[in-house]
Design a protein around this motif. Structure first.
Motif, short mmCIF file in Angstrom:
data_model
loop_
_atom_site.label_atom_id
_atom_site.label_comp_id
_atom_site.label_asym_id
_atom_site.label_seq_id
_atom_site.Cartn_x
_atom_site.Cartn_y
_atom_site.Cartn_z
N ASN A 101 0.83 -1.22 0.00
CA ASN A 101 0.00 0.00 0.00
C ASN A 101 0.86 1.25 0.00
O ASN A 101 0.51 2.23 -0.66
N LYS A 102 1.97 1.25 0.73
CA LYS A 102 2.86 2.41 0.72
C LYS A 102 3.42 2.65 -0.67
O LYS A 102 3.53 3.80 -1.12
N SER A 104 1.97 1.80 -3.48
CA SER A 104 0.86 2.29 -4.30
C SER A 104 0.58 3.76 -4.02
O SER A 104 0.25 4.52 -4.94
N GLU A 105 0.69 4.18 -2.77
CA GLU A 105 0.45 5.58 -2.41
C GLU A 105 1.48 6.50 -3.07
O GLU A 105 1.17 7.63 -3.42
N GLN A 108 0.50 7.95 -6.52
CA GLN A 108 -0.59 8.93 -6.64
C GLN A 108 -0.08 10.30 -6.98
O GLN A 108 0.95 10.73 -6.76
#
Length: 108
Positions: A101-102, A104-105, A108
């Motif tokens: 998740n980190k 993927s963030e 952004q």
């Protein structure tokens, strides 16, 4: 699974309808830096795998969706590495999911 023909296709490879398992294999001869370049594409988590253990951990711990190989790898292990990469699920353990998740963030 169909091969990626260009960098433009690499960007959408993990979500292409003709790639239902959402994993891609690439073979680079003398271009290990291509793994780094692939990781610049949104949604790509490419891992340069040098052995069976690396192939397994790249899937299980990092949810890699592209495995890159060098032509110098031991060809006796290649079949096993590919099979393990394609068949190993992501662990979904909290610490691994948090790591993915980190990553993927950052996209952004």
């Amino acid at each position: 699974m169909t091969p990626i023909q260009s960098w433009a296709e690499a960007e959408t490879a993990p979500t292409r309808k003709d790639n239902p398992i959402n994993r891609t294999l690439t073979l680079f001869i003398f271009y290990p830096n291509a793994t780094i370049a692939a990781n610049k594409c949104k949604g790509i988590r490419a891992a340069l795998c040098n052995d069976v253990y690396g192939a397994k951990m790249s899937r299980e711990h990092n949810n890699a969706n592209i495995m890159t190989l060098s032509y110098k790898e031991n060809t006796d292990d290649l079949k096993e590495m590919i099979t393990i990469f394609l068949n190993t699920p992501f662990s979904n353990e909290e610490r691994h999911a948090r790591r993915v998740n980190k990553i993927s963030e950052m996209e952004q």
